[in-house]
Scaffold this motif. Sequence first.
Motif, mmCIF file in Angstrom:
data_model
loop_
_atom_site.group_PDB
_atom_site.id
_atom_site.type_symbol
_atom_site.label_atom_id
_atom_site.label_comp_id
_atom_site.label_asym_id
_atom_site.label_seq_id
_atom_site.Cartn_x
_atom_site.Cartn_y
_atom_site.Cartn_z
ATOM 1 N N SER A 48 5.952 -1.387 6.066
ATOM 2 C CA SER A 48 5.861 -0.066 5.453
ATOM 3 C C SER A 48 4.414 0.395 5.434
ATOM 4 N N SER A 49 4.219 1.696 5.489
ATOM 5 C CA SER A 49 2.860 2.244 5.440
ATOM 6 C C SER A 49 2.286 2.208 4.026
ATOM 7 N N GLU A 50 3.116 1.913 3.044
ATOM 8 C CA GLU A 50 2.633 1.835 1.671
ATOM 9 C C GLU A 50 2.793 0.416 1.138
ATOM 10 N N GLU A 57 0.031 -7.404 -8.846
ATOM 11 C CA GLU A 57 -0.554 -7.704 -7.538
ATOM 12 C C GLU A 57 -0.027 -6.729 -6.492
ATOM 13 N N ASN A 58 -0.843 -6.456 -5.472
ATOM 14 C CA ASN A 58 -0.407 -5.628 -4.350
ATOM 15 C C ASN A 58 0.279 -6.495 -3.304
ATOM 16 N N TYR A 59 1.314 -5.928 -2.695
ATOM 17 C CA TYR A 59 2.101 -6.618 -1.678
ATOM 18 C C TYR A 59 2.368 -5.696 -0.503
ATOM 19 N N TYR A 60 2.452 -6.292 0.691
ATOM 20 C CA TYR A 60 2.967 -5.571 1.842
ATOM 21 C C TYR A 60 4.470 -5.441 1.657
ATOM 22 N N LEU A 84 8.692 -8.386 0.043
ATOM 23 C CA LEU A 84 7.302 -8.226 -0.371
ATOM 24 C C LEU A 84 6.529 -9.473 0.027
ATOM 25 N N VAL A 85 5.342 -9.287 0.614
ATOM 26 C CA VAL A 85 4.480 -10.398 1.006
ATOM 27 C C VAL A 85 3.112 -10.134 0.405
ATOM 28 N N SER A 86 2.564 -11.135 -0.312
ATOM 29 C CA SER A 86 1.252 -10.962 -0.923
ATOM 30 C C SER A 86 0.206 -10.741 0.163
#
Length: 113
Positions: A48-50, A57-60, A84-86
């Motif tokens: 995803s682009s976001e 925590e932020n995740y891909y 979701l991947v860290s």
Amino acid sequence: MKFINGNQTGILKDDNEINGDDAAYLISSYSNSELMLSDNIEYSFFISSETAVYDGENYYKVVAGTISKNNFDYYSIEEIGCYLVSLNGNKAFRYDKENDSVISLNYIRDIAE
């Protein structure tokens, strides 16, 4: 660190240097049953682009889906699963949209030094 899953291998990094392609590759290295996907369908994995935020925590965000093409050569993607991947690649989750919850995939992953 290396991850090993069947015949798939890759690198888990200690810093925040993996990119979206690495995140998609990590998710695609799991089997369909581990990702709670049907074994009778061939899936494509898209980053995803976001990014997503979970537990501070932020995740891909990686989406598993099927691609179809209509008579006008337009492609559409049907999202089947969301993961979701860290940012450093050491945590992975399946996102359950119906319950707005996550299920860890890390307990399945074999880690080797």
